[in-house]
Write a protein that holds these residues in place. Sequence first.
Motif, PDB file in Angstrom:
ATOM      1  N   GLY D  30     108.030 -37.017-114.137  1.00  0.00           N
ATOM      2  CA  GLY D  30     106.435 -36.439-114.097  1.00  0.00           C
ATOM      3  C   GLY D  30     106.255 -36.171-115.618  1.00  0.00           C
ATOM      4  N   GLU D  82     113.675 -31.742-109.751  1.00  0.00           N
ATOM      5  CA  GLU D  82     113.645 -31.558-110.931  1.00  0.00           C
ATOM      6  C   GLU D  82     112.250 -31.580-111.555  1.00  0.00           C
ATOM      7  OE1 GLU D  82     115.829 -34.471-113.434  1.00  0.00           O
ATOM      8  OE2 GLU D  82     114.855 -33.554-115.272  1.00  0.00           O
ATOM      9  N   LEU D  86     110.703 -28.322-113.203  1.00  0.00           N
ATOM     10  CA  LEU D  86     110.034 -28.289-114.768  1.00  0.00           C
ATOM     11  C   LEU D  86     108.462 -28.414-115.029  1.00  0.00           C
ATOM     12  CD1 LEU D  86     112.959 -30.417-116.269  1.00  0.00           C
ATOM     13  CD2 LEU D  86     112.609 -28.075-116.341  1.00  0.00           C
ATOM     14  N   LEU D  87     107.861 -29.070-113.813  1.00  0.00           N
ATOM     15  CA  LEU D  87     106.271 -29.452-114.102  1.00  0.00           C
ATOM     16  C   LEU D  87     105.848 -28.788-112.917  1.00  0.00           C
ATOM     17  CD1 LEU D  87     106.545 -33.310-115.128  1.00  0.00           C
ATOM     18  CD2 LEU D  87     105.261 -31.514-116.364  1.00  0.00           C
ATOM     19  N   PHE D 101     117.014 -26.039-111.995  1.00  0.00           N
ATOM     20  CA  PHE D 101     117.783 -25.531-113.036  1.00  0.00           C
ATOM     21  C   PHE D 101     117.344 -23.768-113.318  1.00  0.00           C
ATOM     22  CE2 PHE D 101     116.680 -29.846-114.614  1.00  0.00           C
ATOM     23  CZ  PHE D 101     118.256 -30.435-114.329  1.00  0.00           C
ATOM     24  N   PRO D 109     108.273 -25.285-117.592  1.00  0.00           N
ATOM     25  CA  PRO D 109     108.330 -25.456-118.987  1.00  0.00           C
ATOM     26  C   PRO D 109     107.884 -26.756-119.727  1.00  0.00           C
ATOM     27  CG  PRO D 109     110.441 -25.306-118.217  1.00  0.00           C
ATOM     28  CD  PRO D 109     109.524 -25.071-116.870  1.00  0.00           C
ATOM     29  N   LEU D 110     108.004 -27.879-118.846  1.00  0.00           N
ATOM     30  CA  LEU D 110     107.413 -28.950-119.500  1.00  0.00           C
ATOM     31  C   LEU D 110     106.062 -29.080-119.451  1.00  0.00           C
ATOM     32  CD1 LEU D 110     110.089 -31.871-118.562  1.00  0.00           C
ATOM     33  CD2 LEU D 110     109.565 -30.775-120.554  1.00  0.00           C
ATOM     34  N   ARG D 111     105.262 -28.193-118.969  1.00  0.00           N
ATOM     35  CA  ARG D 111     103.779 -28.364-118.976  1.00  0.00           C
ATOM     36  C   ARG D 111     103.320 -28.181-120.258  1.00  0.00           C
ATOM     37  NH1 ARG D 111     100.605 -26.127-113.836  1.00  0.00           N
ATOM     38  NH2 ARG D 111     101.648 -27.218-112.209  1.00  0.00           N
TER      39      ARG D 111
END
Lengths: 377, 161, 362, 123
Positions: D30, D82, D86-87, D101, D109-111
């Motif tokens: 993503g 995943e 994260l996204l 996770f 957190p990946l934003r």
Amino acid sequence: MSEIKEVMFNSDRLATDEYLVNMGPQHPSTHGVLRMLVKLEGEKVLNIQPHIGYIHSGIEKMCEAISYPQIIHLTDRMDYLSAHMNNEAVALCVENALQVEVPERVKYIRTIMDELARLASHQLWWCVMGMDLGALTTFFYGLRDREMILDIFEETCGARLTVNYNLPGGVMFDIHPNFQKRVKDFVTYFRTKLPEYDQLLSGNVIFRERTEGIGHLSLADAIAYGVTGPSGRASGFSNDLRKHQPYSAYPLVKFNEIIDHRCDTLARYEVRMKEMYESLSIIEQLIDNIPEGDYAVKMKSVIKLPEGEFYQRVETARGEFGVYIVSDGKKNPYRVKFRSPGFSNLFALNKMAKGHKIADLVAIMSTLDLVIPDIDR
Amino acid sequence: MKSFIEYIVSIFKGLWTLLIGMKVTGKYFFTPWKNVTQQYPENREKLVMFERFRGEVIMLHNENNEHSCNGCGICEINCPNGSIEIISKSILTADGKKKRIIDQHIYHLGMCTLCNLCVKACPSGALAMGQNFEHAVWDRSLLTKVLNQEGSTIAENVKEE
Amino acid sequence: MGFNFYDFTALTHNIHVGLVEGFSPFMATTLEWVIVGTAYLLFVALFGLLLVYAERKVCAAFQQRLGPMRVGYWGLLQTIADFIKLLMKELIMPRKADRFLYNLAPFIVIIASFLAIAVIPFAPGLQSLDFDIGLFYLTSVSSVGVIGILLAGWSSNNKYSLIGAMRSGAQILSYELSVSLSLLTMIVFAGSMQFSTIVEGQRDGWYLFTGHIPSLVAFIVFLIAGTAETNRGPFDLAEAESELTAGFHTEYSGIKFAFFFLAEYINLFIISAVAATVFLGGWMPLHFGHLEAFNHAMDVIPPLVWFFLKVFGVIFIIMWFKWTFPRLRVDQILTLEWKYLLPINLINILLMAFIVLTKFHF
Amino acid sequence: MTQDELKAYLLDKFTSAENTSFDYLICLSGVDYPEYMEVVYHLESVSLRHVMVLKVRTKDRVSPAIDTVSDIWITAKYHEREVYDLLGVLFNNHTDLRRLFLEDGWGFPLRKDYVDEIRIVER
């Protein structure tokens, strides 16, 4: 007497029950901090739910803040046993994006290093496999031989495990003057030790009983779950990227892709054992013919990738490793995603271990050769 | 009958493979001089690390206590973990000009991943990797080191920033 | 009071006579108990420590290592240091454990080992119990230990422990059969269950050699089943550390753990001692039919030394098994017993009976 | 043709038609773009050995949602978890869409707009 009979066959009072056991996060055979919620009926495994994330280090997020050469030292720490291959994936990805052609010498060095790392990884896997099955001595024999490879790494790269040897555009140093001699010594030495591995473990009747027919993973399942590497090849899934999408010096060498169609634990074991022989032969083909030349091409001091998306796959010791870089033209990547082999392999565990005993679960997990930081990233 | 023979054969074959395994371990048992153990603190004198071994980042000083770091900060930029900090100061040179030179080259060993990127990037070759690997200390603050030695000066032939 | 390394009968007799003369009969008996008990306790503690040290060194040598080297010369004091550490450790008990049984279990295990050691003949005159049913007694008391293991596993209220204990129960109950049957083969051959008679019967040659193939087969079966009986690798399912962390003694710490640990090594000694006594002639020196000079040379070595040489030989072989083979799975362990060892044993007894009846032995 | 039918038709073409047969999902990632989220599928055909990259954009960036592909490639089940973790991309019809996770209630957190003042040190 009739009373006793009644008690014995009264299903209400003799009810069996399933129960849950948390294997991990601290468990000797999970090879790190992996927690598996195992549903058991007696010794029989009914269901496994892996819980991961205990050592998630956010590498993908960290990569967004650092430059391309700096990413490489983080990929060391994902699958630390295949550090060279991971590094190479990033290096190749950046080189392909910039259309840089690396010298022949670099390709040779990278390939030899890859195969040495693969050997070291498989050696460690072999020792741990033995240990998981209860043969503790294998652990020390495997580590003894692995030490020689690590010494070679240390002499040339400066580190034993997290080598950080590849750079975009080449390698960090030229090979050490002793490198060729040491590698040749190792190859001759290890060729005498490999039959010993077979005598100690592969031929052993207890070992064969423990592995034969255990943990069946059919070809269709292997593809559906994306189980790559030796684990997938043992199910007949031809996925060796060294053959299908050759990179570095792999187009120049002759080797066989080891494929087994027995799909069980023993097949996964034997694929890896045979791969060690193939790795030795690849090293032998390359080591004497390393061409002269530069060990790196001159790159700009600040590497900026053109805008776009880049994907590079390499074959690590555990399977297919992919780097997906989205660049917006700055010196930091916009988004980095690592496709790690362990992540896909882990989730096939439930499929394979269902219906087997706890002891088999340990054996199956061992043949998947999981490295937890690789899964968690 | 056939299965009975197979049964007997399987017993002997099984025993044979076990004996082969015992042969391997037995061979090593009776050759104890081939042991591979290194006794670490005892062999400290003989223990020589490889010349490229990365133990810590050091700054090279010559016999006149001169180093070649001009405080350009490229190592600081190249460090992925922020384990290098460069503090510079202004001095007046002999001809009355203001000049920035390095005051302290601070190195946080505790944060360092020993990736060699700073040494690789240094344009004047001031940094190198040391072979010392015995870094254990009781206090974490001791891991923060100042790489340029006290009273050291910049060597003359180094290009100014 | 002369000290004779070759025959302890005089020594023990003198002590007995001295006690009976000096004290009332009741006191004499009590004192004898105390002396014998103390002797066995000392022996068990010291020999246990020695075995732990030996195991570490042997395993290290198999694995091309050095083993413990730091404490004392060549690490000789390492096990003593470990023992002191274990003594000083905190005794931890799970909150939901069954208190009484949890505390009882280690004692049952170690008492079973003590009971069994009583009938082992160390040297002429050095044996505290010499029944006419010695072997029978030994096989029955040595199987009491499994109750302790089962209790330990159940009462700690831990799933790993429970699985380990159940495995151990199934395993020991099955292998008890093989141990007894292989000993029965030798009883048929020796014609007695009394240890002293068995040892005496091997004056002209050990049963392993005089009993032809059946006794060799019985010896191998006994070694395999004995290894299983002591819960050692490759049969260490009850404490398979890669599967069950530590099996039935996961929750035990300190001295209670030391009891389990010690009992394992004492059981190893008992199995080896029985193997040495029944198959290898106990304290009897190595004799070959008519080689008078050779036999006399062998007689010079004291019986106690002979006994321990043989015991250590068998212990070494069992250690060799452990440090070479992978562990079996629980169903395979039962398959091995019921499909292989038991039929072999039964046929073996028949053969032995045939040999004894036709007097086709030396 | 409705959207569902279109999806079924396309996926059928993808996975089972003779000249495509993308049966192996290599990677599912993503990416957070300023206006939308993008889910990228790297696909390979085991028999024909060709690779394809398929990108799906979501309409919305704040609460993105697309259909799951875990019924076609089982491995997508975990890759999608995943991506969700994260996204924050929701996958419709996913049977087991839990965090993988991180714990519940954590951000995504990946934003790009994720802020964590304690753990992320800006340099």
